[in-house]
Enzyme design. Structure first.
Site, PDB file in Angstrom:
ATOM      1  N   SER A  38      40.862  32.538  48.760  1.00  0.00           N
ATOM      2  CA  SER A  38      41.405  33.744  49.379  1.00  0.00           C
ATOM      3  C   SER A  38      42.668  33.416  50.194  1.00  0.00           C
ATOM      4  O   SER A  38      43.623  32.870  49.660  1.00  0.00           O
ATOM      5  CB  SER A  38      40.322  34.399  50.242  1.00  0.00           C
ATOM      6  OG  SER A  38      40.671  35.722  50.592  1.00  0.00           O
ATOM      7  N   ASP A 185      37.894  37.892  44.906  1.00  0.00           N
ATOM      8  CA  ASP A 185      38.025  36.950  46.017  1.00  0.00           C
ATOM      9  C   ASP A 185      36.990  35.824  45.920  1.00  0.00           C
ATOM     10  O   ASP A 185      35.782  36.064  45.956  1.00  0.00           O
ATOM     11  CB  ASP A 185      37.817  37.736  47.317  1.00  0.00           C
ATOM     12  CG  ASP A 185      38.171  36.964  48.564  1.00  0.00           C
ATOM     13  OD1 ASP A 185      38.029  35.728  48.546  1.00  0.00           O
ATOM     14  OD2 ASP A 185      38.563  37.589  49.555  1.00  0.00           O
TER      15      ASP A 185
END
Length: 296
Positions: A38, A185
């Site tokens: 991320s 993510d």
């Protein structure tokens, strides 16, 4: 001293990473390999491309993060459509402006695909929620999706890893076996993927440093859940830490620099310059303290 580094997710809290990087450079540490999830994938990717802490500080403190909230034209005239479209698109924002910014930023260092980086210098972690797998890019591209890493854009990999559920729309890859895979993510399955560089400590070529945008696992606050929105947030948060909690706390706790950032939400893109500076200062302070006993 050459080290390997792993950076966690945490959205805009990642400004604290800049303070850590400043201190590391001042102490003559440099990264041989980096990995991230991320927001950590963004920092890792830019480090692998050759950006210094000074360059990152200037870039991010001047950056208008709100530009990345790219919706559709229809939303300007029908505001409710943004929320209705989440049902079909799985994200408030397209993420195209963010990906283009990544592409142009990496291009300034002549980095386009993984062919342009030293072998094994960058590992980007994403989550394939169609197949229920943690995926490491570039390592798993050919095996799972039939894609040669030399042709895969680094900006695309980072954009995938930063696809915060319900915020940025997920990306898609096509699996060899099951067809279309939804990629989101990486932090929902592994927020601090130190396992990417896992070796017995006695066999390591370099010290391994993890930088985590939260308090230590023993200090994670209890969640108060009173409605469906609270439940969704708690579910995502739990997924972000569950895989790593047991693994990291037992094997690597002494190699993790924890950065407790509680005042800033991960998706708070309209962050003030003062708030950015405060996060950078936090990173510096915690890094100076940490380096008094690391590496050991």
């Amino acid at each position: 001293m050459k080290i390997d580094g792993v950076f966690s997710g945490g959205g805009v809290k990642a400004f604290a990473f800049i303070g850590v990087l400043e201190v590391l450079e001042e102490r003559n540490f440099s990264f041989d390999r980096v990995a991230g999830t991320s927001a950590g994938a963004i920092v890792a990717g830019l480090l692998a491309a050759g950006y210094t802490s000074k360059e990152l500080k200037k870039m991010f403190t001047e950056l208008d993060l709100a530009q990345f909230m790219d919706g559709t034209i229809l939303e300007k005239y029908l505001p409710f459509w943004k929320w209705l479209s989440v049902y079909f698109t799985m994200g408030l924002y397209k993420g195209k402006i963010f990906e283009e910014w990544l592409y142009q930023t990496l291009a300034r260092k002549n980095i386009y695909t993984f062919r342009d980086l030293p072998k094994d210098s960058l590992k980007v972690v994403v989550a394939d929620i169609s197949e229920g797998k943690i995926v490491v890019i570039p390592d798993d591209l050919e095996r799972l999706y039939g894609i040669h890493p030399d042709s895969f854009l680094v900006s695309k990999a980072i954009r995938m890893s930063a696809s915060l559920p319900y915020f940025f729309r997920p990306e898609k890859l096509y699996s060899k076996t099951t067809g279309k895979s939804i990629i989101v993510d990486g932090a929902i399955l592994s927020n601090l993927p130190m396992w990417v560089f896992e070796k017995d400590r006695s066999l390591r070529k370099r010290p391994l440093l993890g930088v985590k945008l939260s308090a230590s696992y023993e200090q994670i606050p209890k969640k108060t859940i009173s409605n469906a929105l609270d439940l969704s947030r708690a579910l995502i948060t739990t997924m972000r830490i569950a895989h790593d909690t047991r693994y990291v706390s037992k094997k690597h706790k002494e190699d993790i620099l924890f950065l407790p950032v509680n005042e800033v939400d991960v998706s708070e893109l309209e962050l003030s310059r003062e708030a950015k500076d405060d996060l950078i200062k936090l990173g510096r302070t915690r890094a100076i303290s940490f380096l008094t006993h690391w590496p050991n």
